[in-house]
Enzyme design. Structure first.
Site, PDB file in Angstrom:
ATOM      1  N   GLY A   1      20.740   2.408 -33.598  1.00 17.50           N
ATOM      2  CA  GLY A   1      20.089   2.975 -34.769  1.00 17.50           C
ATOM      3  C   GLY A   1      19.954   2.059 -35.978  1.00 17.50           C
ATOM      4  O   GLY A   1      19.904   2.537 -37.106  1.00 17.50           O
TER       5      GLY A   1
ATOM      6  N   ASN B   1      17.285   0.440 -36.753  1.00 14.77           N
ATOM      7  CA  ASN B   1      15.972   0.750 -37.342  1.00 14.77           C
ATOM      8  C   ASN B   1      16.024   2.057 -38.123  1.00 14.77           C
ATOM      9  O   ASN B   1      15.380   2.185 -39.170  1.00 14.77           O
ATOM     10  CB  ASN B   1      14.894   0.797 -36.256  1.00 14.77           C
ATOM     11  CG  ASN B   1      14.397  -0.590 -35.907  1.00 14.77           C
ATOM     12  OD1 ASN B   1      13.727  -1.236 -36.710  1.00 14.77           O
ATOM     13  ND2 ASN B   1      14.779  -1.082 -34.734  1.00 14.77           N
TER      14      ASN B   1
ATOM     15  N   MET C   1      14.384   5.221 -26.155  1.00 13.15           N
ATOM     16  CA  MET C   1      14.149   4.528 -24.889  1.00 13.15           C
ATOM     17  C   MET C   1      13.629   5.427 -23.768  1.00 13.15           C
ATOM     18  O   MET C   1      13.756   5.096 -22.600  1.00 13.15           O
ATOM     19  CB  MET C   1      15.443   3.843 -24.434  1.00 13.15           C
ATOM     20  CG  MET C   1      15.941   2.793 -25.393  1.00 13.15           C
ATOM     21  SD  MET C   1      14.707   1.511 -25.720  1.00 13.15           S
ATOM     22  CE  MET C   1      15.682   0.349 -26.665  1.00 13.15           C
TER      23      MET C   1
ATOM     24  N   ILE D   1      10.355   7.595 -22.160  1.00 14.22           N
ATOM     25  CA  ILE D   1       8.903   7.796 -22.233  1.00 14.22           C
ATOM     26  C   ILE D   1       8.613   9.296 -22.230  1.00 14.22           C
ATOM     27  O   ILE D   1       9.187  10.049 -21.444  1.00 14.22           O
ATOM     28  CB  ILE D   1       8.208   7.062 -21.065  1.00 14.22           C
ATOM     29  CG1 ILE D   1       8.313   5.549 -21.306  1.00 14.22           C
ATOM     30  CG2 ILE D   1       6.749   7.501 -20.923  1.00 14.22           C
ATOM     31  CD1 ILE D   1       7.775   4.681 -20.203  1.00 14.22           C
ATOM     32  N   LEU D   2       7.756   9.729 -23.155  1.00 19.44           N
ATOM     33  CA  LEU D   2       7.384  11.145 -23.226  1.00 19.44           C
ATOM     34  C   LEU D   2       5.975  11.324 -22.677  1.00 19.44           C
ATOM     35  O   LEU D   2       5.123  10.455 -22.834  1.00 19.44           O
ATOM     36  CB  LEU D   2       7.443  11.633 -24.674  1.00 19.44           C
ATOM     37  CG  LEU D   2       8.827  11.614 -25.335  1.00 19.44           C
ATOM     38  CD1 LEU D   2       8.723  11.917 -26.820  1.00 19.44           C
ATOM     39  CD2 LEU D   2       9.757  12.619 -24.654  1.00 19.44           C
TER      40      LEU D   2
ATOM     41  N   ASN E   1       5.847   3.888 -33.029  1.00 19.96           N
ATOM     42  CA  ASN E   1       6.941   3.216 -32.323  1.00 19.96           C
ATOM     43  C   ASN E   1       7.088   1.805 -32.873  1.00 19.96           C
ATOM     44  O   ASN E   1       6.092   1.177 -33.233  1.00 19.96           O
ATOM     45  CB  ASN E   1       6.582   3.144 -30.827  1.00 19.96           C
ATOM     46  CG  ASN E   1       7.620   2.380 -30.010  1.00 19.96           C
ATOM     47  OD1 ASN E   1       8.829   2.575 -30.171  1.00 19.96           O
ATOM     48  ND2 ASN E   1       7.153   1.508 -29.130  1.00 19.96           N
TER      49      ASN E   1
ATOM     50  N   HIS F   1       8.174  -1.864 -31.627  1.00 19.80           N
ATOM     51  CA  HIS F   1       8.401  -2.613 -30.388  1.00 19.80           C
ATOM     52  C   HIS F   1       8.767  -4.057 -30.749  1.00 19.80           C
ATOM     53  O   HIS F   1       8.098  -4.663 -31.606  1.00 19.80           O
ATOM     54  CB  HIS F   1       7.147  -2.574 -29.503  1.00 19.80           C
ATOM     55  CG  HIS F   1       7.336  -3.325 -28.227  1.00 19.80           C
ATOM     56  ND1 HIS F   1       8.043  -2.794 -27.165  1.00 19.80           N
ATOM     57  CD2 HIS F   1       6.967  -4.572 -27.860  1.00 19.80           C
ATOM     58  CE1 HIS F   1       8.089  -3.691 -26.192  1.00 19.80           C
ATOM     59  NE2 HIS F   1       7.450  -4.774 -26.583  1.00 19.80           N
TER      60      HIS F   1
ATOM     61  N   ASP G   1       3.161   1.410 -24.908  1.00 17.04           N
ATOM     62  CA  ASP G   1       2.945   0.328 -25.894  1.00 17.04           C
ATOM     63  C   ASP G   1       1.455   0.012 -26.088  1.00 17.04           C
ATOM     64  O   ASP G   1       1.100  -1.082 -26.530  1.00 17.04           O
ATOM     65  CB  ASP G   1       3.692  -0.960 -25.494  1.00 17.04           C
ATOM     66  CG  ASP G   1       5.201  -0.768 -25.476  1.00 17.04           C
ATOM     67  OD1 ASP G   1       5.709   0.035 -26.268  1.00 17.04           O
ATOM     68  OD2 ASP G   1       5.866  -1.431 -24.661  1.00 17.04           O
TER      69      ASP G   1
ATOM     70  N   GLU H   1      11.346  -6.169 -37.626  1.00 21.09           N
ATOM     71  CA  GLU H   1      11.388  -4.716 -37.419  1.00 21.09           C
ATOM     72  C   GLU H   1      11.798  -3.948 -38.672  1.00 21.09           C
ATOM     73  O   GLU H   1      11.151  -2.971 -39.058  1.00 21.09           O
ATOM     74  CB  GLU H   1      12.365  -4.373 -36.289  1.00 21.09           C
ATOM     75  CG  GLU H   1      11.960  -4.949 -34.953  1.00 21.09           C
ATOM     76  CD  GLU H   1      12.870  -4.505 -33.820  1.00 21.09           C
ATOM     77  OE1 GLU H   1      13.172  -3.313 -33.719  1.00 21.09           O
ATOM     78  OE2 GLU H   1      13.283  -5.371 -33.031  1.00 21.09           O
TER      79      GLU H   1
HETATM   80  C1  GAR Z   1      14.999  -2.383 -31.288  1.00 25.08           C
HETATM   81  O1  GAR Z   1      14.894  -3.775 -31.153  1.00 25.08           O
HETATM   82  C2  GAR Z   1      13.676  -1.729 -30.925  1.00 25.08           C
HETATM   83  O2  GAR Z   1      12.560  -2.452 -31.321  1.00 25.08           O
HETATM   84  C3  GAR Z   1      13.781  -1.718 -29.425  1.00 25.08           C
HETATM   85  O3  GAR Z   1      15.131  -1.399 -29.156  1.00 25.08           O
HETATM   86  C4  GAR Z   1      15.954  -1.811 -30.246  1.00 25.08           C
HETATM   87  C5  GAR Z   1      16.714  -0.613 -30.744  1.00 25.08           C
HETATM   88  O4  GAR Z   1      17.616  -0.962 -31.746  1.00 25.08           O
HETATM   89  N1  GAR Z   1      12.849  -0.774 -28.861  1.00 25.08           N
HETATM   90  C6  GAR Z   1      12.228  -0.982 -27.702  1.00 25.08           C
HETATM   91  O5  GAR Z   1      12.424  -1.944 -26.993  1.00 25.08           O
HETATM   92  C7  GAR Z   1      11.235   0.103 -27.323  1.00 25.08           C
HETATM   93  N2  GAR Z   1      10.319  -0.381 -26.334  1.00 25.08           N
HETATM   94  P1  GAR Z   1      18.194   0.101 -32.792  1.00 25.08           P
HETATM   95  O6  GAR Z   1      18.707   1.306 -32.010  1.00 25.08           O
HETATM   96  O7  GAR Z   1      19.335  -0.661 -33.443  1.00 25.08           O
HETATM   97  O8  GAR Z   1      17.107   0.454 -33.759  1.00 25.08           O
END
Ligand code: GAR
Length: 207
Positions: free
Chosen positions: A12, A14, A91, A93-94, A108, A110, A151, A181
């Site tokens: 979490g 992000n 993580m 897919i819906l 999203n 990525h 994506d 990000e």
């Molecule tokens: C982040 O790097 C995000 O961009 C990626 O997973 C990580 C989650 O980190 N998402 C994907 O790869 C989706 N395709 P977080 O839980 O610390 O935000």
């Protein structure tokens, strides 16, 4: 004021960037009203609770297939009266039960410059391993609308950073998160809440 529902599965960071942006006033015309996790032990839930944000757990493993999970997610999003749904390290897919009613209302983040290193199998550290394996010199992150193509939805914002010699997937992930990000996700959320993103076909125009 738009209701922002954030979907998470893991650490979490992000989500934390969004909470920090909200608390510093950087998100205009929206507030995080609920965080929904696909895993009951996701640390993201602790981050939300610490900031007094409502949490819900909708475990992927409790549902037999994507369709049933998607139905349950749509009901939850409807109950929360979500105006914007943010995948922040979500993580799972819906399916169309969510992507159709929430078209152009779900975004999203990525961890690559789409259309490179994206699609099925490209998530988390796998993305950064593939970037290092290919030897590209620039990578980054993308915020895009979610649609039925993994994506593949309209791109809202992208930000690049360097790949450095000696990088490991973990080091590169950290740089992409910190420099890309955590910068573009709150910015895209604010743009959405301010009605400054216009979708035209598979492209966006930022007003
Ligand atoms: C982040 O790097 C995000 O961009 C990626 O997973 C990580 C989650 O980190 N998402 C994907 O790869 C989706 N395709 P977080 O839980 O610390 O935000």
């Amino acid at each position: 004021m738009k209701n922002i529902v954030v979907l998470v599965s893991g650490g979490g960071t992000n989500l934390q960037a969004l909470i920090d942006a909200q608390e510093s006033g950087a998100i205009q015309n929206g507030r995080i009203t609920c965080v929904i996790s696909s895993k009951e032990d996701a640390y993201a839930l602790t981050r939300a609770r610490r900031h007094g944000i409502k949490t819900r757990v909708l475990q992927r493993k409790s549902y037999e297939n994507t369709d049933l999970y998607s139905e349950a997610m749509r009901r939850a999003l409807d109950e929360e009266q979500a105006d914007l749904v943010v995948y922040a390290g979500f993580m799972t897919i819906l399916g169309s039960a969510v992507t159709t009613p929430y078209e152009n209302k779900m975004i999203n983040v990525h961890p690559s410059l789409i259309p490179s290193f994206c699609g099925k199998g490209y998530y988390g550290l796998h993305v950064h391993s593939a970037v290092l394996e290919r030897g590209v010199k620039i990578t980054g992150a993308t915020v895009h609308f979610v649609n039925a193509v993994c994506d593949g939805g309209p791109i809202i914002l992208q930000k690049a950073t360097e790949v450095k010699s000696g990088d490991t997937p973990e080091l590169l992930q950290k740089r992409v998160m910190e420099q890309c990000e955590w910068v573009i996700l709150p910015k895209a959320v604010s743009l959405f809440c301010e009605d400054k993103i216009k979708v035209e076909g598979n492209k966006t125009i930022l007003l």
